[in-house]
Scaffold this active site. Structure first.
Site, PDB file in Angstrom:
ATOM      1  CG  ASN A  97      36.061   5.308  78.133  1.00  0.00           C
ATOM      2  OD1 ASN A  97      36.375   5.878  76.939  1.00  0.00           O
ATOM      3  ND2 ASN A  97      34.951   5.199  78.515  1.00  0.00           N
ATOM      4  NE  ARG A  98      36.757   5.430  71.979  1.00  0.00           N
ATOM      5  CZ  ARG A  98      35.803   4.586  72.247  1.00  0.00           C
ATOM      6  NH1 ARG A  98      35.063   5.049  73.277  1.00  0.00           N
ATOM      7  NH2 ARG A  98      35.260   3.836  71.389  1.00  0.00           N
ATOM      8  CG  HIS A 123      38.298  -0.761  76.573  1.00  0.00           C
ATOM      9  ND1 HIS A 123      37.618   0.068  77.559  1.00  0.00           N
ATOM     10  CD2 HIS A 123      37.068  -1.137  75.796  1.00  0.00           C
ATOM     11  CE1 HIS A 123      36.548   0.279  77.456  1.00  0.00           C
ATOM     12  NE2 HIS A 123      36.067  -0.410  76.263  1.00  0.00           N
ATOM     13  CG  HIS A 194      33.486  -3.777  78.370  1.00  0.00           C
ATOM     14  ND1 HIS A 194      32.376  -3.856  77.650  1.00  0.00           N
ATOM     15  CD2 HIS A 194      34.043  -2.858  77.608  1.00  0.00           C
ATOM     16  CE1 HIS A 194      32.093  -2.763  76.772  1.00  0.00           C
ATOM     17  NE2 HIS A 194      33.402  -2.294  76.848  1.00  0.00           N
ATOM     18  CG  ASP A 267      30.037   4.452  73.457  1.00  0.00           C
ATOM     19  OD1 ASP A 267      30.524   4.255  74.532  1.00  0.00           O
ATOM     20  OD2 ASP A 267      30.782   4.171  72.358  1.00  0.00           O
ATOM     21  CD  GLN A 305      31.775   5.303  77.950  1.00  0.00           C
ATOM     22  OE1 GLN A 305      32.362   6.049  78.760  1.00  0.00           O
ATOM     23  NE2 GLN A 305      31.586   5.396  76.871  1.00  0.00           N
ATOM     24  CD  GLU A 332      32.144   0.061  79.211  1.00  0.00           C
ATOM     25  OE1 GLU A 332      33.391   0.123  79.156  1.00  0.00           O
ATOM     26  OE2 GLU A 332      31.334   0.165  78.580  1.00  0.00           O
TER      27      GLU A 332
HETATM   28  C1  BGC Z   1      33.349   1.862  74.380  1.00  0.00           C
HETATM   29  C2  BGC Z   1      32.711   1.575  73.053  1.00  0.00           C
HETATM   30  C3  BGC Z   1      33.358   0.519  72.416  1.00  0.00           C
HETATM   31  C4  BGC Z   1      33.130  -0.528  73.207  1.00  0.00           C
HETATM   32  C5  BGC Z   1      33.948  -1.936  72.785  1.00  0.00           C
HETATM   33  C6  BGC Z   1      32.935   0.666  75.318  1.00  0.00           C
HETATM   34  O1  BGC Z   1      33.447   0.702  76.613  1.00  0.00           O
HETATM   35  O2  BGC Z   1      32.597   2.899  75.265  1.00  0.00           O
HETATM   36  O3  BGC Z   1      32.848   3.050  72.265  1.00  0.00           O
HETATM   37  O4  BGC Z   1      33.007   0.164  71.008  1.00  0.00           O
HETATM   38  O5  BGC Z   1      33.361  -0.507  74.638  1.00  0.00           O
HETATM   39  O6  BGC Z   1      33.081  -2.777  72.681  1.00  0.00           O
END
Ligand code: BGC
Length: 368
Positions: A97-98, A123, A194, A267, A305, A332
């Protein structure tokens, strides 16, 4: 303990002369030979894993009529995974994640991470562990263990890190994911997988009619479409994000809700309702009325997630399948996004020399 020797690995079965199921998965961009490994249970279930990104390639389970269905989106060869912008099936490390502004402070030092998502880190960066070829440490009939090393300051994270994942397919159709990591400096450890699931079959189209229950009465709202949390832990009650009772994934997808607008659909990180911190408990339950296949996710982690595949662009998948927007969903399991910078969130810092351990399980079954 992680074994980091580079001696050519031989499985127990290979030593005994038993041929394990391993095939070529093509040659990677840098000339590496990449393989795909099969694990099976005694009930006919089958999972394939490639050493590229320790990624899941297929998850084959029976439907309510006993026909086998592959419920995982994936590609036919390593090139598909190398060109993959969606992280199909991959292990995400060191951080899922971010992370806002791609900055993390460890012991007073600010580390600048790869900025790969609107100036934020997503990620782990462009060359996260999902892009490494992992070493196979152990391969038995129903399990495989892969390890990799991420060097000090790779993608900006401090410390040399050795990480390991074991996938096991039990006879009652639980796909278990056990992670371990150690680092020689204090750092961040927040792994996830993922996988994109489609319980009607990977090539069956969108997942909007599939049902989902999330054991989460709260979620972490985001500031805007960059999807960094505000820091708030908000109730889902009365919002489109209320999945406490099972409902079709598509039911509230177009709801007039600013959070849905920011995500282009679902999301969001959900705050799991736990009996106690670290409890390995049910987190989510998904179901396809078409095949009767259900999947229950269990984890010891605090968040999940739920991503409804909003950014899957039209592309060629396995065996001639064409994947499009919302043809798969992800669950996730993780620490909350940006938890390294958010004082109100439990943070995934790992001390030098200590072992990070976590487990998630996707349990498959059928409803008649
Ligand atoms: C995120 C999405 C992102 C994706 C990548 C997810 O885990 O939350 O925002 O676009 O991953 O494919």
């Amino acid at each position: 303990m992680l074994i980091m020797d580079k001696i050519k690995y031989q499985t127990r079965e290979e030593k005994k002369g038993i041929k394990m199921k391993k095939e070529s998965f093509g040659t990677g961009r840098n000339g590496e030979a990449v393989s795909v490994y099969m694990i099976e249970n005694k009930s006919g279930g089958q999972v394939r894993v490639t050493d590229y990104g320790a990624s899941l390639v297929s998850v084959i389970v029976p439907d309510r009529d006993g026909n086998l269905q592959d419920v995982l989106l994936g590609y036919d060869n390593v090139t598909g995974y190398e060109n993959n912008t969606c992280y199909f099936g991959a292990v995400i490390g060191r951080n899922g994640n971010r992370i806002a502004d791609a900055k993390v402070t460890v012991n007073g030092t600010v580390y600048e991470l790869d900025k790969n998502d609107n100036g934020n880190n997503l990620h782990s960066g462009r060359k996260g562990m999902d892009t490494l070829v992992w070493d196979v440490r152990e391969h038995t009939e129903n399990s495989i263990t892969l390890s990799c090393r991420s060097a000090d300051l790779e993608q900006g994270f401090p410390g040399n890190m050795d990480a390991q994942i074991t996938y096991t397919l039990t006879d009652d159709y639980a796909l278990e994911l056990s992670y371990e990591a150690v680092s020689d400096k204090d750092t961040v450890a927040n792994f996830t997988n993922h996988a994109y699931f489609n319980l009607s079959g990977h090539a069956s189209g969108d997942v909007l009619g599939q049902e989902l229950m999330l054991r989460a009465s709260h979620f972490t709202p985001v500031i805007n479409a960059e999807a960094i949390p505000t820091g708030e832990i908000a109730p889902v009650a009365g919002t489109a994000l209320d999945f406490t009772q099972a409902k079709a994934i598509g039911r509230d997808m177009e709801a007039d809700d600013i959070q849905i607008g920011y995500g282009g659909g679902f999301d969001h990180n959900f705050v799991l309702d736990k009996t106690h911190k670290g409890a390995f408990e049910l987190a989510a339950e998904a179901y396809s009325p078409v095949t009767g296949i259900e999947m229950k996710a269990y984890t010891d982690l605090p968040g999940i997630q739920f991503y409804s595949g909003n950014f899957i662009t039209e592309q060629a998948g396995k065996q001639g399948a064409v994947y499009q927007k919302r043809h798969g969903f992800c669950l996730e399991t993780q620490y909350y996004p940006n938890s390294v910078n958010e004082p109100g969130f439990e943070a995934p810092f790992l001390k030098a020399g200590e072992t990070y351990r976590t487990k998630t399980s996707y349990q498959f079954g059928v409803r008649q």
